[in-house]
Design a protein around this motif. Structure first.
Motif, PDB file in Angstrom:
ATOM      1  N   GLN A   8       0.875  -1.187   0.000  1.00 18.46           N
ATOM      2  CA  GLN A   8       0.000   0.000   0.000  1.00 18.46           C
ATOM      3  C   GLN A   8       0.896   1.216   0.000  1.00 18.46           C
ATOM      4  OE1 GLN A   8      -1.869  -0.336   3.788  1.00 18.46           O
ATOM      5  NE2 GLN A   8      -3.576  -1.532   2.998  1.00 18.46           N
ATOM      6  N   TRP A  87       5.342   3.703  -7.427  1.00 20.34           N
ATOM      7  CA  TRP A  87       4.794   2.329  -7.449  1.00 20.34           C
ATOM      8  C   TRP A  87       5.706   1.367  -8.218  1.00 20.34           C
ATOM      9  CZ3 TRP A  87       1.026   0.421  -4.616  1.00 20.34           C
ATOM     10  CH2 TRP A  87       0.379  -0.751  -4.985  1.00 20.34           C
ATOM     11  N   ASN A  92       3.390  -5.084  -9.575  1.00 18.66           N
ATOM     12  CA  ASN A  92       1.923  -4.965  -9.594  1.00 18.66           C
ATOM     13  C   ASN A  92       1.515  -4.071 -10.756  1.00 18.66           C
ATOM     14  OD1 ASN A  92       0.822  -6.350  -7.114  1.00 18.66           O
ATOM     15  ND2 ASN A  92       2.393  -5.044  -6.197  1.00 18.66           N
ATOM     16  N   ALA A  95      -3.408  -1.586 -10.497  1.00 20.50           N
ATOM     17  CA  ALA A  95      -3.640  -1.118  -9.127  1.00 20.50           C
ATOM     18  C   ALA A  95      -4.900  -0.258  -9.113  1.00 20.50           C
ATOM     19  CB  ALA A  95      -2.433  -0.300  -8.655  1.00 20.50           C
ATOM     20  N   PRO A 119      -2.655  -2.763  -4.805  1.00 29.07           N
ATOM     21  CA  PRO A 119      -2.835  -3.710  -5.922  1.00 29.07           C
ATOM     22  C   PRO A 119      -4.306  -4.122  -6.013  1.00 29.07           C
ATOM     23  CG  PRO A 119      -1.285  -4.558  -4.273  1.00 29.07           C
ATOM     24  CD  PRO A 119      -1.927  -3.360  -3.688  1.00 29.07           C
TER      25      PRO A 119
END
Ligand code: PLP
Length: 288
Positions: A8, A87, A92, A95, A119
């Motif tokens: 996160q 990020w 990932n 998202a 994600p």
């Protein structure tokens, strides 16, 4: 045994990143103690947030309905840029970013604002590719009644999602994957976190948006489909139409397009339009 922690990231509207493990809110924040605030959730893919402006428009509309200060659009855009820059898109590639504005401390002062990137939930991949079993749940009042009841906040994406979450839990606890709200008279509304789309004789229809959330995914589909002559019509739809649909989907920003496989245990066919809609909404191929 240790389990992997979900990734996160949180950013404030000045573009600074904050540690998600460090508390951000006062204990008397009205967003927490009253659900008094608004939020919006945008889909992010490979460093892009393709629909950000539409989500900021809706955040602004929601804030207006709740009588909250106008959201700082430039600030949210700054926060989202900080998140997309930081990020790990290789880890990932897809998202969501949730943008929040609460009414702030019970003692008064400024709203509390932040953006948070996460994600996609694992269930979203399953919903997209295997489909969703849906249970119909009564929302308890008619759609047109809400027009004269602005304190029910029709059309706002407020933080008061307790009922929506309870409806999803109910569906999960009763052998389904998600819920579909109807009015007491049986008019189809929306899912707790999604919009309903139907294929009726090859024509796409969706419930009129009186008192329900205006979907950004639906708008994107309409815009992408228009040059190809693919249109979606708003209609008053009774639950009985589900007995004769050629296909149905729940659509939303993260899930994009999830085919409904059954309603109250009764099978729903897979629409021949599915592949076209997946292309228009740029639904990524299933992961390996
Ligand atoms: N309806 C509700 C109640 C929702 O929470 C959502 C998701 O945000 C939607 C519909 C679909 O909206 P969108 O397509 O903008 O994600």
């Amino acid at each position: 045994m240790t389990t992997a922690r979900p990734v996160q990231m949180i950013a404030l509207l000045d573009g600074s990143l904050v540690d998600p493990d460090v508390p951000l809110l006062r204990a008397d924040d009205l967003g927490v103690v009253r659900g008094d605030g608004v939020f919006d959730v945008a889909f992010c893919s490979h460093g892009e947030v393709p629909n950000l402006e539409a989500h900021l428009d809706r955040l602004e509309a929601s804030a207006h309905i709740l009588g909250l200060p106008k959201p700082d659009r430039a600030g949210y855009a700054r926060a989202v840029t900080a998140l997309t820059d930081a990020w790990d898109w290789d880890a990932n590639p897809e998202a969501i970013v949730r943008m929040v504005e609460t009414r702030g401390s019970e003692l008064g002062g400024e709203p509390t604002c932040w953006a948070m990137m996460m994600p996609l939930a694992e269930s979203i991949y399953r919903d997209r590719h295997e489909g969703v079993r849906v249970l119909i749940l009564d929302r308890g009042y008619e759609a047109e009644e809400t027009v004269d009841l602005p304190w029910l906040l029709p059309g706002a994406k407020s933080l008061s999602y307790g009922i929506n979450m309870a409806a999803q839990r109910w569906a999960l606890n009763h052998g389904a994957d998600d819920a579909l709200f109807v009015t007491p008279n049986g008019h189809l509304l929306e899912g707790p976190t999604s919009t309903l789309l139907l294929d009726l004789d090859g024509k796409l229809q969706t419930p009129q948006q009186d008192g329900i959330l205006a979907s950004t995914t639906l708008r994107r589909l309409m815009d992408a489909g228009a040059p190809e002559g693919i249109t979606v019509t708003f209609a008053e739809l009774h639950r009985e139409v589900l007995d004769r649909v050629d296909g149905a989907w729940l659509i939303s920003s993260g899930r994009l397009l999830a085919p409904i496989t059954s309603v109250d245990g009764k099978a729903i066919p897979r629409s021949p339009m599915h592949a076209t809609l997946a292309r228009l909404l740029k639904v990524p191929a299933p992961r390996n």
